[in-house]
Design an enzyme around this catalytic site. Structure first.
Site, mmCIF file in Angstrom:
data_model
loop_
_atom_site.group_PDB
_atom_site.id
_atom_site.type_symbol
_atom_site.label_atom_id
_atom_site.label_comp_id
_atom_site.label_asym_id
_atom_site.label_seq_id
_atom_site.Cartn_x
_atom_site.Cartn_y
_atom_site.Cartn_z
ATOM 1 N N GLN A 66 0.837 -1.198 0.000
ATOM 2 C CA GLN A 66 0.000 0.000 0.000
ATOM 3 C C GLN A 66 0.870 1.244 0.000
ATOM 4 O O GLN A 66 1.754 1.398 0.849
ATOM 5 C CB GLN A 66 -0.952 0.061 1.190
ATOM 6 C CG GLN A 66 -1.923 1.238 1.048
ATOM 7 C CD GLN A 66 -2.886 1.409 2.193
ATOM 8 O OE1 GLN A 66 -2.474 1.762 3.285
ATOM 9 N NE2 GLN A 66 -4.173 1.180 1.931
ATOM 10 N N CYS A 96 -7.210 7.078 4.393
ATOM 11 C CA CYS A 96 -6.722 7.472 5.720
ATOM 12 C C CYS A 96 -7.062 8.931 5.998
ATOM 13 O O CYS A 96 -6.744 9.812 5.192
ATOM 14 C CB CYS A 96 -5.217 7.266 5.810
ATOM 15 S SG CYS A 96 -4.532 7.704 7.423
ATOM 16 N N HIS A 167 -14.119 1.198 2.436
ATOM 17 C CA HIS A 167 -14.467 1.263 3.855
ATOM 18 C C HIS A 167 -15.860 1.883 3.945
ATOM 19 O O HIS A 167 -16.066 3.012 3.513
ATOM 20 C CB HIS A 167 -13.452 2.110 4.618
ATOM 21 C CG HIS A 167 -13.630 2.080 6.102
ATOM 22 N ND1 HIS A 167 -12.569 2.201 6.977
ATOM 23 C CD2 HIS A 167 -14.725 1.952 6.882
ATOM 24 C CE1 HIS A 167 -13.014 2.149 8.223
ATOM 25 N NE2 HIS A 167 -14.332 2.002 8.189
ATOM 26 N N GLY A 209 -15.808 -2.661 10.194
ATOM 27 C CA GLY A 209 -16.710 -3.194 11.208
ATOM 28 C C GLY A 209 -16.992 -4.673 11.142
ATOM 29 O O GLY A 209 -17.845 -5.162 11.886
ATOM 30 N N ARG A 230 -9.016 -4.606 12.495
ATOM 31 C CA ARG A 230 -8.695 -4.798 13.917
ATOM 32 C C ARG A 230 -9.126 -6.151 14.453
ATOM 33 O O ARG A 230 -8.425 -6.742 15.284
ATOM 34 C CB ARG A 230 -9.349 -3.682 14.736
ATOM 35 C CG ARG A 230 -8.679 -2.325 14.559
ATOM 36 C CD ARG A 230 -9.521 -1.222 15.159
ATOM 37 N NE ARG A 230 -10.744 -1.028 14.388
ATOM 38 C CZ ARG A 230 -11.807 -0.375 14.835
ATOM 39 N NH1 ARG A 230 -11.808 0.117 16.060
ATOM 40 N NH2 ARG A 230 -12.868 -0.233 14.072
#
Length: 336
Positions: A66, A96, A167, A209, A230
């Site tokens: 990336q 970002c 996202h 999510g 995450r």
């Protein structure tokens, strides 16, 4: 497994997390997921320590690099370097929201300049056949109508990008921290589903999510791929089911102990090159999340692996502790 197939399940690029040690560990849990580097700026790729910033092991394939930046010529040169090093995909960060990234005129702020992103993609694609992809949000600030997203995707796709990782949250470029931007703006999976339905010729990968492999599998009814961030890092044991559930591999899922034992030779090699044990073991601390003796496992590594003299025996002892209770209070083998 081709890169296209690998996109059915990806592990997100995460700053300070998805370094080469993390990726090797994740690869021993899933053979087929697409792994991503942390974001590296084009300037760092061109002028920085490439061995440190871009080095990876053969076991990590398929793997994507990336990049961050907004200057087509520099991104083209950085992409060429990445391709020459053997990366399977080059990804441009247009998602970002951090202030530092905005100051460099890259990341999510570029969603307001689709023509510039298209120029970057065209330059990056010019001289090689490795896929160039874009990771973005569903919108930014007040520019978050469905029409805004549609225009961004169509302009960038016109430059030859056929794969977008989206996202499913907008980003507020002012007023929210990067952490808050991962949690406060509401998720809108339906918008990403509609994006795919409207552009069946594009590959759309959903990010944001997703907590479980079953959730990931459900999203695949609507999009071409999913990306976990995450959840994959904080509870890496969930990755053990990816090959079976997502890719249909007819094999037993690797156990936690098998994944840890598999990285011991890598740890020993890293130590022989002057590295520290904690460089690797910090990525495995969540492996026994919610499991018996999981806290003892984390404590043993957190305390023992940070010592400058720590060897792979610290990791072996942690495996024995959590899997067999060896050295755990009440362990009778200690008196033998």
């Amino acid at each position: 497994m081709t890169t296209t197939q690998a996109h059915r399940f990806c592990i997100a690029p995460m700053m300070d997390w998805t370094d080469r040690h993390c990726r090797v560990f994740h690869r021993h849990l899933t053979k087929h997921a697409l792994l991503y580097t942390e974001m590296v700026t084009a300037d760092a790729v061109i002028h920085g320590n490439r061995a440190r910033l871009l080095g990876f092991s053969d076991v990590e394939h398929p793997i994507a690099l990336q990049l961050g930046g907004s200057e087509p010529a520099k991104l083209a040169e950085a992409a060429r370097i990445g391709v020459d090093l053997g990366y399977n995909e080059i990804n441009l960060n247009v998602g970002c929201p951090s202030d530092r990234v905005q100051e460099g005129r890259f990341g999510a702020c570029l969603m307001s300049e689709p023509e510039l992103v298209a120029a970057c993609v065209a330059a990056m694609r010019a001289h090689h056949s490795v896929p160039v992809t874009v990771k973005c949000r569903i919108g930014i600030d007040e520019q978050d109508e469905e029409e805004d997203l549609r225009r961004f995707i169509e302009v960038v796709a016109g430059a030859g990008c056929t794969r977008f990782i989206v996202h499913a949250r907008k980003a507020w470029l002012k007023g929210l921290s990067p952490k808050e931007n991962r949690e406060v703006p509401p998720l809108d999976y339906a918008r990403v589903y509609r994006l795919k339905a409207a552009h069946p010729g594009l590959e759309i990968v959903l990010n944001g999510g997703i907590e479980t492999i079953d959730d990931a599998r459900a999203h695949l009814d609507h999009v071409d791929g999913v990306m976990l961030g995450r959840a994959a890092y904080q509870n890496p044991a969930i990755l053990a089911d990816v090959d079976r559930v997502i890719f249909g591999v007819e094999a037993e899922s690797p156990t936690r102990a098998a994944a840890l034992n598999a990285i011991v030779p890598y740890v020993e090699q890293h130590l022989s090159r002057g590295g520290r044990l904690s460089n690797v073991t910090r990525h495995v601390l969540g492996l026994y999340h919610g499991q018996p003796r999981g806290k003892a496992f984390r404590r043993h590594l957190s305390e023992g692996a940070t010592l400058a003299s720590a060897t792979a025996d610290v990791l072996r002892a942690a495996i024995a502790l959590v899997e067999h209770g060896a050295g755990y209070p009440g362990d009778r083998s200690r008196a033998a």
